[in-house]
Design a protein around this motif. Structure first.
Motif, PDB file in Angstrom:
ATOM      1  N   ARG A 222      98.866 -27.969  24.037  1.00 50.78           N
ATOM      2  CA  ARG A 222     100.230 -28.370  23.665  1.00 50.78           C
ATOM      3  C   ARG A 222     101.523 -27.342  24.357  1.00 50.78           C
ATOM      4  O   ARG A 222     101.518 -27.604  25.458  1.00 50.78           O
ATOM      5  CB  ARG A 222     100.548 -29.269  22.678  1.00 50.78           C
ATOM      6  N   VAL A 223     100.998 -26.374  23.503  1.00 47.56           N
ATOM      7  CA  VAL A 223     101.451 -25.057  23.673  1.00 47.56           C
ATOM      8  C   VAL A 223     101.552 -24.397  25.317  1.00 47.56           C
ATOM      9  O   VAL A 223     102.280 -24.311  25.903  1.00 47.56           O
ATOM     10  CB  VAL A 223     101.780 -24.124  22.740  1.00 47.56           C
ATOM     11  N   ALA A 287     107.251 -15.301  18.091  1.00 46.01           N
ATOM     12  CA  ALA A 287     106.739 -15.499  19.978  1.00 46.01           C
ATOM     13  C   ALA A 287     107.719 -17.180  20.382  1.00 46.01           C
ATOM     14  O   ALA A 287     108.429 -17.297  21.229  1.00 46.01           O
ATOM     15  CB  ALA A 287     105.813 -16.071  20.307  1.00 46.01           C
ATOM     16  N   THR A 288     108.009 -18.207  19.133  1.00 46.19           N
ATOM     17  CA  THR A 288     108.594 -19.536  19.364  1.00 46.19           C
ATOM     18  C   THR A 288     110.352 -18.936  19.657  1.00 46.19           C
ATOM     19  O   THR A 288     110.738 -19.564  20.794  1.00 46.19           O
ATOM     20  CB  THR A 288     108.989 -20.328  18.250  1.00 46.19           C
ATOM     21  N   SER A 289     110.991 -18.644  18.380  1.00 42.49           N
ATOM     22  CA  SER A 289     112.758 -17.752  19.109  1.00 42.49           C
ATOM     23  C   SER A 289     112.803 -17.670  20.803  1.00 42.49           C
ATOM     24  O   SER A 289     113.633 -18.181  21.785  1.00 42.49           O
ATOM     25  CB  SER A 289     113.203 -17.501  18.426  1.00 42.49           C
ATOM     26  N   LEU A 290     112.021 -16.507  20.918  1.00 45.63           N
ATOM     27  CA  LEU A 290     112.066 -16.061  22.264  1.00 45.63           C
ATOM     28  C   LEU A 290     111.479 -17.142  23.879  1.00 45.63           C
ATOM     29  O   LEU A 290     112.469 -16.850  24.223  1.00 45.63           O
ATOM     30  CB  LEU A 290     111.163 -15.354  21.926  1.00 45.63           C
ATOM     31  N   GLU A 400     104.877 -24.952  18.481  1.00 49.66           N
ATOM     32  CA  GLU A 400     103.637 -24.106  17.767  1.00 49.66           C
ATOM     33  C   GLU A 400     103.415 -22.642  17.840  1.00 49.66           C
ATOM     34  O   GLU A 400     102.517 -22.513  17.601  1.00 49.66           O
ATOM     35  CB  GLU A 400     103.060 -25.116  18.046  1.00 49.66           C
ATOM     36  N   ALA A 401     104.611 -22.225  19.299  1.00 49.49           N
ATOM     37  CA  ALA A 401     103.730 -20.715  19.340  1.00 49.49           C
ATOM     38  C   ALA A 401     103.720 -20.140  18.476  1.00 49.49           C
ATOM     39  O   ALA A 401     102.642 -19.074  18.521  1.00 49.49           O
ATOM     40  CB  ALA A 401     104.909 -20.236  20.740  1.00 49.49           C
ATOM     41  N   SER A 402     104.628 -19.775  17.610  1.00 45.45           N
ATOM     42  CA  SER A 402     104.307 -18.985  16.922  1.00 45.45           C
ATOM     43  C   SER A 402     102.795 -18.792  15.813  1.00 45.45           C
ATOM     44  O   SER A 402     102.356 -17.828  15.438  1.00 45.45           O
ATOM     45  CB  SER A 402     105.594 -18.552  15.763  1.00 45.45           C
TER      46      SER A 402
END
Length: 421
Positions: A222-223, A287-290, A400-402
Motif C-alpha cells: 500500500r505505502v 516520514a509520514t508527516s514529511l 503507514e510510512a513512518s
C-alpha cells in the motif's frame, strides 16, 4: 561513538566516490552534448533528438533492465556498464579528434549512454542496502543527492562548457575517464550481506515471469504503491507546468535569459538545503508527516507560480520546492530500499522509475498542448489542482510510512547463485 554518528562504512565511501565522479562526468556531457549537436546543425528538432536518444531507453528497456539487475551481481554489473559508457564516450571523443563526428554517431552514443543508465542507476540503488545499515539509508541517500546537486548542477555545467570551448572532444574524453575511475572504485566493493550457504541452483524464470513478479509485488504494497503513483502523477503535473517554464519566465515575469538561468539555480539551492536537512527533518517530524506535507508543497508551488508575476516570489517558491523534492525523494528511495526484498529490488525499482519517466513524458506533451490552447499559466493551475487531489487521496495510505521506515529488511534469499545480497 554512537551508531547514529558512526561512519557509513568503507563500502559506502567507495560507492559515494564513484557516484560523485561519474555524476560530474555526466553533467559535463549533458552540458556539452547540445553544443556539439548545435555545431553540426541548427535544426531544433535535431538538437531535441539528442536529448530524446538519452531518454527513450528508459521507456524501451526500463522494466527489462530491472530483471537483469536482480539476476546478476550488481557490483559487477555497475562496473561493466561503466566500462561500456567509457568506451562509447571515448569513441565520440576520438571521432572529434579526427573531425569525423556525425549526427548518427552522436545519437548512437547517447542512446548507448541512456541504455547503460537503465542498468547502472537501478543497480546502484539496489546495491546500497548491502553497504549501509537500514537505519542509515536515509542519510546515505541524502549524501548521494547532495553530491548530485553540487556536482551535476553547480560544477559540471560550466566545466562542460569550458572544456567544449577548449576542444570539442575534451568533455567527452573527460567523461570517459570519470567512468573508468568509477568502474575501478565499484569493482572494489564488498557488500556486507552475503549468503551463509550457497543456494541450490534453480532454473532461470522466464523473462515475462520475472517482469510481472515485480509489478505484482509492488501492487500489493500500500505505502510503496501510493508513493509510486503519487510520484508518477506528480511528474505529470510538474513536467506539464515546467515544460513551458522558459516561456513563462520571459513573457509573464519579463526576465531575460540570464534571469531564466538564475531561476533555474534556485532548484539546486533548495535541493542542497534539502539534502543537508533531511536527516534532521526526518528525526523531528517522521516520514509520514514529511511525505504528506510534500504533496501539498507541490500543489502550492504550482498555484503560487500560476498567480504570481513577481520574480522574487517565484524564486523563493522554487527554493522551497527544491527542498521538498530532495527530502521527498530521499525518503521515498529509503522506503523502497528498506521494504523491497533484495531479490526484487531491481524489478520493483524499474517499475518505480518507469512511473517517474512515463509521467514526465506524458506531462511534457500535455503541458505544451494546454499552454498552446489556454495560455501559459493554465498548466500551472491544472497542476496545482491535480496535486491537491493527489495529496488528499494519498493522505491515509501514507499514514503507514513512518512505521514502514522502521521495518528491517529480511535476510537475503537470492534467486540465483550469482546474485548479490
Amino acid at each position: 561513538m554512537s551508531a547514529r554518528n558512526a561512519p557509513l562504512g568503507a563500502g559506502f565511501r567507495m560507492l559515494w566516490a564513484a557516484s560523485t565522479i561519474s555524476t560530474i562526468g555526466d553533467g559535463v556531457t549533458l552540458a556539452a552534448g547540445p553544443m556539439l549537436v548545435a555545431s553540426i546543425t541548427r535544426d531544433p528538432a535535431a538538437v531535441a533528438l539528442a536529448a530524446f536518444a538519452l531518454q527513450v531507453p528508459w521507456l524501451l528497456f526500463g522494466l527489462i533492465s530491472g530483471v537483469y539487475v536482480d539476476r546478476f551481481d550488481r557490483r559487477r554489473l555497475v562496473a561493466g556498464v561503466n566500462l561500456v559508457r567509457a568506451a562509447a564516450l571515448g569513441l565520440l571523443s576520438g571521432a572529434a579528434a579526427l573531425d569525423a563526428v556525425t549526427l548518427p554517431l552522436v545519437y548512437a552514443v547517447f542512446f548507448t549512454l541512456g541504455t547503460a543508465d537503465t542498468l547502472a542507476d537501478n543497480a546502484s540503488s539496489a546495491l546500497l542496502p548491502a553497504l549501509v545499515a537500514p537505519d542509515r539509508l536515509a542519510e546515505a541517500n541524502a549524501r548521494l543527492s547532495l553530491t548530485f546537486n553540487i556536482g551535476n548542477q553547480f560544477l559540471s555545467k560550466p566545466l562542460g562548457a569550458w572544456l567544449f570551448a577548449l576542444w570539442v572532444g575534451a568533455p567527452f574524453g573527460t567523461d570517459a575517464l570519470t567512468f573508468l575511475v568509477a568502474a575501478a572504485l565499484v569493482a572494489t566493493l564488498r557488500p556486507a550481506k552475503v549468503p551463509t550457504a550457497k543456494p541450490t541452483p534453480t532454473p532461470r524464470p522466464r523473462l515475462r515471469t520475472d517482469l510481472t513478479t515485480g509489478i505484482r509485488w509492488l501492487a500489493r504494497q500500500r505505502v510503496l504503491r501510493t508513493i509510486s503513483i503519487a510520484m508518477g502523477l506528480g511528474n505529470v503535473a510538474f513536467c506539464g507546468a515546467f515544460s513551458i517554464f522558459v516561456l513563462y519566465v520571459h513573457r509573464r515575469l519579463g526576465l531575460t535569459d540570464l534571469g531564466y538561468g538564475l531561476l533555474l539555480t534556485t532548484f539546486a539551492v533548495g535541493g542542497t538545503l534539502g539534502t543537508l536537512s533531511v536527516r534532521r527533518l526526518r528525526r523531528r517530524f517522521g516520514a509520514t508527516s514529511l511525505l504528506r506535507a510534500g504533496l501539498f508543497v507541490e500543489a502550492l508551488t504550482h498555484l503560487v507560480l500560476a498567480a504570481s508575476t513577481h520574480a522574487w516570489i517565484v524564486a523563493v517558491t522554487l527554493v522551497v520546492f527544491g527542498v521538498h523534492t530532495m527530502v521527498w525523494g530521499s525518503l521515498a528511495a529509503t522506503l523502497y530500499q528498506q521494504r523491497v526484498p533484495d531479490e526484487l529490488r531491481g524489478r520493483v525499482g524499474s517499475v518505480r522509475i518507469l512511473c517517474d519517466l512515463g509521467g514526465a513524458a506524458i506531462g511534457t506533451l500535455l503541458g505544451a498542448l494546454v499552454a498552446g490552447l489556454a495560455g501559459l499559466t493554465m498548466p500551472f493551475w491544472i497542476a496545482g489542482a491535480a496535486m491537491l487531489v493527489v495529496a488528499v487521496c494519498a493522505w491515509r495510505p501514507l499514514g503507514e510510512a513512518s512505521a514502514a521506515s522502521e521495518t528491517r529488511q529480511a535476510p537475503c534469499t537470492p534467486l540465483r547463485a550469482d546474485n548479490t545480497c
